[in-house]
Design an enzyme around this catalytic site. Structure first.
Site, PDB file in Angstrom:
ATOM      1  N   ARG A 269       0.778  -1.168  -0.076  1.00 38.15           N
ATOM      2  CA  ARG A 269      -0.095  -0.005  -0.026  1.00 38.15           C
ATOM      3  C   ARG A 269       0.956   1.255  -0.209  1.00 38.15           C
ATOM      4  NH1 ARG A 269      -5.274   0.960   4.017  1.00 38.15           N
ATOM      5  NH2 ARG A 269      -6.053  -0.220   2.338  1.00 38.15           N
TER       6      ARG A 269
ATOM      7  N   GLY B  19      -0.089 -16.772  34.673  1.00 41.28           N
ATOM      8  CA  GLY B  19       0.031 -17.089  36.057  1.00 41.28           C
ATOM      9  C   GLY B  19       0.594 -18.639  36.310  1.00 41.28           C
ATOM     10  N   ALA B  20       1.727 -18.801  35.571  1.00 38.46           N
ATOM     11  CA  ALA B  20       2.167 -20.115  35.520  1.00 38.46           C
ATOM     12  C   ALA B  20       2.752 -20.194  37.179  1.00 38.46           C
ATOM     13  CB  ALA B  20       3.251 -20.409  34.696  1.00 38.46           C
TER      14      ALA B  20
ATOM     15  N   ARG C 173       1.261 -34.182  33.122  1.00 42.93           N
ATOM     16  CA  ARG C 173       1.417 -34.505  31.733  1.00 42.93           C
ATOM     17  C   ARG C 173       2.209 -33.490  31.140  1.00 42.93           C
ATOM     18  NH1 ARG C 173      -0.537 -38.253  33.760  1.00 42.93           N
ATOM     19  NH2 ARG C 173      -2.522 -39.180  33.243  1.00 42.93           N
TER      20      ARG C 173
ATOM     21  N   GLY D  11      11.177 -20.773  21.441  1.00 41.58           N
ATOM     22  CA  GLY D  11      12.191 -19.744  21.536  1.00 41.58           C
ATOM     23  C   GLY D  11      13.531 -19.785  21.445  1.00 41.58           C
TER      24      GLY D  11
ATOM     25  N   SER E  90      18.970 -14.616   8.893  1.00 42.15           N
ATOM     26  CA  SER E  90      18.994 -14.056   7.677  1.00 42.15           C
ATOM     27  C   SER E  90      19.541 -12.576   7.486  1.00 42.15           C
ATOM     28  CB  SER E  90      17.387 -13.792   7.177  1.00 42.15           C
ATOM     29  OG  SER E  90      16.695 -14.915   7.277  1.00 42.15           O
TER      30      SER E  90
ATOM     31  N   ILE F 118       9.302 -15.188  16.669  1.00 44.69           N
ATOM     32  CA  ILE F 118       8.596 -15.272  17.875  1.00 44.69           C
ATOM     33  C   ILE F 118       9.617 -15.415  18.819  1.00 44.69           C
ATOM     34  CG2 ILE F 118       6.763 -16.426  16.497  1.00 44.69           C
ATOM     35  CD1 ILE F 118       7.839 -19.140  17.925  1.00 44.69           C
ATOM     36  N   ASP F 119      10.910 -15.625  18.604  1.00 44.67           N
ATOM     37  CA  ASP F 119      11.898 -15.763  19.546  1.00 44.67           C
ATOM     38  C   ASP F 119      12.191 -14.500  20.346  1.00 44.67           C
ATOM     39  OD1 ASP F 119      11.683 -18.404  18.665  1.00 44.67           O
ATOM     40  OD2 ASP F 119      13.683 -18.233  17.540  1.00 44.67           O
TER      41      ASP F 119
HETATM   42  O1  F6P Z   1      12.963 -19.308  15.379  1.00 43.22           O
HETATM   43  C1  F6P Z   1      11.788 -19.744  15.420  1.00 43.22           C
HETATM   44  C2  F6P Z   1      11.548 -21.184  15.743  1.00 43.22           C
HETATM   45  O2  F6P Z   1      10.036 -21.391  15.897  1.00 43.22           O
HETATM   46  C3  F6P Z   1      12.122 -21.552  16.974  1.00 43.22           C
HETATM   47  O3  F6P Z   1      11.172 -21.171  18.176  1.00 43.22           O
HETATM   48  C4  F6P Z   1      11.902 -23.171  16.963  1.00 43.22           C
HETATM   49  O4  F6P Z   1      12.968 -23.492  17.624  1.00 43.22           O
HETATM   50  C5  F6P Z   1      12.378 -23.156  15.424  1.00 43.22           C
HETATM   51  O5  F6P Z   1      11.984 -22.067  14.893  1.00 43.22           O
HETATM   52  C6  F6P Z   1      11.356 -24.183  14.840  1.00 43.22           C
HETATM   53  O6  F6P Z   1      12.109 -24.725  13.510  1.00 43.22           O
HETATM   54  P1  F6P Z   1      10.946 -25.525  12.566  1.00 43.22           P
HETATM   55  O7  F6P Z   1      10.196 -24.766  11.765  1.00 43.22           O
HETATM   56  O8  F6P Z   1      12.077 -25.684  11.430  1.00 43.22           O
HETATM   57  O9  F6P Z   1      10.931 -26.864  13.288  1.00 43.22           O
END
Ligand code: F6P
Length: 359
Positions: free
Chosen positions: A25, A199-200, A260, A184, A117, A140-141
């Protein structure tokens, strides 16, 4: 008129489509041509390069909230910096990329990627000579230095929170514990943030040493007989191997704590992009386009003190704790971790969460 290309590399996460749509956009409003490169460097290396030309209905606004990348991120075994480096073919690979970029006559390329990257782009910077390289950090890490936020992190925290919220209900019904393993890599941000949100009872992250006996005592003294022990995938337990959640689960079972294990796995990387991630994606897209207007190159967009601005890739590469990446020979990536004075650690302790032996 400028011609700009965009590609997504590395693992996917929520928010990628939002950035792509906002980039399109913003580029269109500026009168620029906008193309998407399919499958990252893999698509770039094909002859002719695999691209799509964007039109208004290519990625509609209502689809921009969806997880995954509309441009794909490439197959794990495809030709990318990582696989080329491993196969000792990096020189040929670099040449192919350079050729494709020239063939496409791009003025700028926007690379939406993670730690690996961005590091590889910096280490192979000659490829981008003569055009502008602007990176947008996603993962996400949340382990990328020099930015307080990365695209995809907030949605991952939300996904993990929702997953654990549901587990908590069955945990309560059966008076038992769930040892839940988060993604992570070796950064504990995802586990720490989601752990506080749900709240773990305990959060175990790679940055902080923990003691199994103290963990067991904490669970036995907890005000409930159910709950969640959140375990980051990057933790280790001396003398044990296997999945971290399994290791902890076995220890709890041996101590008579009924439990579990649960693995949300890749559900953490999907889910409708949260509003916070959409806003972050929009701000970063805007910042990247302004950087192109300002003739900046070798930069990355970043959020610091609520401001969105660019930082140089060199500064990114020279910062953080540099570690060898087992997947990428001869390359080191700068990583960010949970710092020992992260306020969330004290907050977690004050909430009665066992976080390890940090103090
Ligand atoms: O780096 C992002 C991530 O989701 C990590 O948290 C995880 O260890 C890894 O990638 C998983 O990678 P793949 O999708 O190759 O299993």
């Amino acid at each position: 008129m400028k011609k700009i290309g965009v590609m997504t590399t590395g693992g996917d996460c929520s928010g990628l489509n939002t950035v792509i749509q906002r980039l399109y956009r913003g580029a269109t409003l500026r009168g620029w041509e906008f193309i998407g490169i399919l499958d990252g460097t893999d698509g770039l290396c094909e002859n002719p390069p695999r691209i799509i030309k964007f039109k208004n209905d290519t990625l509609p606004i209502e689809a921009a909230r969806l997880a995954g990348s509309f441009l794909h991120n490439g197959r794990a075994d495809a030709l990318n910096f990582e696989t080329a480096a491993k196969a000792g073919k990096i020189e040929r690979f670099n040449k192919q990329i350079r050729k494709a970029l020239l063939e496409l006559k791009l003025d700028a390329i926007i690379l939406i990627g993670g730690n690996g990257s961005l590091s590889l782009a910096w280490c192979n910077k000659e490829i981008y000579t003569g055009l502008q390289l602007v990176c947008i950090p996603k993962t996400i890490d949340m382990d990328i230095p020099l930015t307080d936020r990365t695209i995809g992190f907030n949605t991952a925290v939300q996904q993990l929170t929702s997953f654990c919220d549901q587990l908590m209900l069955t945990a309560r019904s059966h008076h038992r514990w769930f040892v839940t393993q988060t993604m992570g890599r070796d950064c504990g941000q995802l586990a720490l943030n989601a752990g506080i949100a749900i709240g773990a009872t305990a959060i175990l992250i790679p940055e902080i040493k923990f003691d199994v006996d103290a963990l067991i005592k904490h669970i036995k003294n907890a005000p409930t007989d159910y709950g969640i022990i959140l375990v980051s995938e990057g933790i280790s337990l001396r003398g044990h191997s296997g999945k971290p959640a399994d290791m902890i689960s076995r220890k709890l079972t041996a101590a008579g704590i009924v439990n579990r294990t649960a693995y949300p796995e890749h559900t953490q990387r999907v889910g409708d992009t949260t509003a916070a991630d959409r806003i972050l994606a929009t701000r970063m897209a805007d910042c990247a386009l302004r950087a192109i207007e300002n003739n900046e190159t070798y930069v990355m967009t970043a959020i610091n003190d609520c401001k969105c601005e660019t930082v140089s890739l060199k500064d990114f590469f020279d910062s953080g704790s540099v570690t060898a990446d087992p997947n990428i020979p001869d390359i080191k990536t700068p990583d960010a971790y949970v710092s020992p004075d992260d306020p969330l650690l004290q907050i977690a302790t004050d909430m009665g969460i066992y976080i390890g032996e940090s103090k």
